[in-house]
Design a protein around this motif. Structure first.
Motif, PDB file in Angstrom:
ATOM      1  N   GLY A   1       0.778  -1.221   0.000  1.00 43.92           N
ATOM      2  CA  GLY A   1       0.000   0.000   0.000  1.00 43.92           C
ATOM      3  C   GLY A   1       0.812   1.273   0.000  1.00 43.92           C
ATOM      4  N   ASP A   2       0.416   2.229   0.841  1.00 46.04           N
ATOM      5  CA  ASP A   2       0.938   3.591   0.799  1.00 46.04           C
ATOM      6  C   ASP A   2       1.613   3.981   2.108  1.00 46.04           C
ATOM      7  OD1 ASP A   2      -0.527   3.712  -1.655  1.00 46.04           O
ATOM      8  OD2 ASP A   2      -2.333   4.293  -0.522  1.00 46.04           O
TER       9      ASP A   2
ATOM     10  N   GLY B   1      -4.576   0.633  -2.854  1.00 46.08           N
ATOM     11  CA  GLY B   1      -4.640   2.005  -2.368  1.00 46.08           C
ATOM     12  C   GLY B   1      -4.169   3.019  -3.379  1.00 46.08           C
ATOM     13  N   GLY B   2      -3.522   4.078  -2.892  1.00 45.79           N
ATOM     14  CA  GLY B   2      -3.043   5.132  -3.769  1.00 45.79           C
ATOM     15  C   GLY B   2      -2.038   4.634  -4.791  1.00 45.79           C
TER      16      GLY B   2
ATOM     17  N   ALA C   1      -0.977  -0.427   4.602  1.00 48.49           N
ATOM     18  CA  ALA C   1      -1.788   0.753   4.912  1.00 48.49           C
ATOM     19  C   ALA C   1      -2.070   1.480   3.613  1.00 48.49           C
ATOM     20  CB  ALA C   1      -1.047   1.682   5.880  1.00 48.49           C
ATOM     21  N   VAL C   2      -3.146   2.247   3.577  1.00 55.32           N
ATOM     22  CA  VAL C   2      -3.464   3.013   2.370  1.00 55.32           C
ATOM     23  C   VAL C   2      -3.840   4.437   2.731  1.00 55.32           C
ATOM     24  CG1 VAL C   2      -4.198   1.056   0.952  1.00 55.32           C
ATOM     25  CG2 VAL C   2      -5.872   2.210   2.407  1.00 55.32           C
TER      26      VAL C   2
ATOM     27  N   GLU D   1      -8.847   4.251   0.295  1.00 58.19           N
ATOM     28  CA  GLU D   1      -9.567   3.456   1.289  1.00 58.19           C
ATOM     29  C   GLU D   1     -10.641   2.563   0.647  1.00 58.19           C
ATOM     30  OE1 GLU D   1      -7.761   7.045   3.009  1.00 58.19           O
ATOM     31  OE2 GLU D   1      -9.151   6.733   1.339  1.00 58.19           O
ATOM     32  N   ALA D   2     -11.124   2.964  -0.532  1.00 61.36           N
ATOM     33  CA  ALA D   2     -12.122   2.144  -1.221  1.00 61.36           C
ATOM     34  C   ALA D   2     -11.552   0.787  -1.618  1.00 61.36           C
ATOM     35  CB  ALA D   2     -12.646   2.886  -2.454  1.00 61.36           C
TER      36      ALA D   2
END
Length: 365
Positions: free
Chosen positions: A9-10, A42-43, A71-72, A87-88
């Motif tokens: 993730g981010d 995520g991003g 984590a995102v 988060e979607a």
């Protein structure tokens, strides 16, 4: 061979995931044989693939035994439409794999009792679990919209919906979990003002009477439960609640332990009757912490402990899971701290914390 999909993730996600990969490598050198695949979420996925999680990533998730998630999110994505926000991607993973049971332990290691904002005697020895229903409720209910109602006014709508089966399965999961612990479940809802709370209590009571009366069941309004978590958290064993209240109460529990960087979680689906496999995603409770991303100072313990939960719940490696938890406890007992739990002590880096945990893991096994 056991298989894992790594979704870093981010923000600090890639850093804590890299630390966890070192722990996985440790077990692989001892014959565990974990096969790893990696994908974006995520991003990072929005930037590279146009969506916060792709169909291709979901397909990989279908093929593995479990997923690890970092984590995102980040401020650069704040202007995106709701369905494109980082988060979607996490919400889609939870819904796609029907990960309805989110297990969030809150354990206060003895060495960190003074790191909590509460008095030592209130939190020392704390060992509770919050079981959060994860695929229903207000986060997924429809309609969910913001509409223009004229005269310069807008109306935002979020819908809280629960069906009987959703409450029943999380209640039964709570009783099963408590049976392996101290045999007590506290169900929290807002039946005084919410119809979903009325149904929640009714269904939990019915599930309790259906073969689970060996477990002690109490009920508590969620706002009162939040107060009691701060006043006397050790009165609880397993707390079961809906999606929204579980989100809020587990973050309160995080503060009891000293830092969000300390808490792991497991999101589990039902056991497949044909394969015997349970869909599962493991993630730290903390967010992407963009303010410290790339600095090498993130606390890797929650991510590493999330892998420890995977060892227990997905792979049945109980001895290894206990050894990893013991290694984390021993490292903290040595006084080693990352910045989030240093509280005036010298802070060490992500890599140094991981080095120490691996050293103690070697001793534990």
């Amino acid at each position: 061979m056991p298989s894992l999909l790594l979704l870093a993730g981010d923000g600090i996600g890639p850093e804590v995931m890299a630390a966890t990969e070192r722990v996985i490598d440790f077990f692989n050198r001892r014959g565990a044989g974990f096969e790893l695949q990696r994908a974006l979420v995520g991003g990072a996925a929005v930037d590279a693939e146009g969506d916060p999680v792709s169909d291709e990533t979901l397909a990989i998730g279908e093929s593995v035994d479990a997923m690890l998630f970092g984590a995102v999110g980040g401020p650069q994505y704040d202007g995106l439409p709701y369905e494109k926000r980082p988060e979607a991607g996490l919400l889609r993973l939870r819904k796609h794999f029907e990960l309805f049971a989110n297990i969030r332990p809150a354990i206060c290691y003895p060495a960190l009792a003074d790191a909590s904002s509460l008095k030592r005697e209130v939190v020392e020895g704390l060992d509770i679990v919050i079981l959060r229903e994860l695929t229903g409720g207000v986060y997924f209910g429809e309609p969910k919209t913001i509409e223009d109602i004229g005269n310069g006014q807008k109306r935002a709508i979020d819908t809280q919906i629960y069906d009987t089966y959703e409450i029943d399965r999380i209640a039964r999961a709570a009783f099963e979990l408590a049976r392996a612990r101290n045999g007590r479940v506290t169900s929290m809802e807002k039946r005084n003002v919410m119809k979903t709370g009325v149904l929640w209590r009714e269904v939990v009571e019915a599930a309790h009477k259906d073969g689970n009366e060996d477990v002690k069941l109490d009920h508590m309004l969620a706002d009162s439960g939040a107060m009691q978590l701060v006043r006397d958290p050790k009165q609880f064993d397993v707390i079961v609640c809906d999606n929204l209240f579980g989100d809020l109460l587990s973050d309160i529990a995080a503060q009891l332990t000293g830092s969000l960087g300390m808490l792991p979680s497991a999101s589990l689906g039902a056991v497949d009757s044909k394969t015997g496999r349970r869909r599962a995603l493991y993630e730290p409770v903390h967010g992407s912490a963009p303010d410290i991303a790339g600095k090498g100072i993130a606390n890797p313990i929650a991510m590493i402990a999330s892998f420890g939960m995977a060892l227990q719940y997905s792979f049945g490696m109980i001895t290894e899971a206990k050894a990893l938890d013991a290694a984390i406890a021993a490292t903290l007992a040595e006084g080693l701290r990352t910045a989030d739990i240093a509280h005036g002590a010298k802070a060490i880096s992500t890599d140094e914390m991981t080095d120490a945990i691996l050293g103690n893991l070697e001793k534990a096994l």
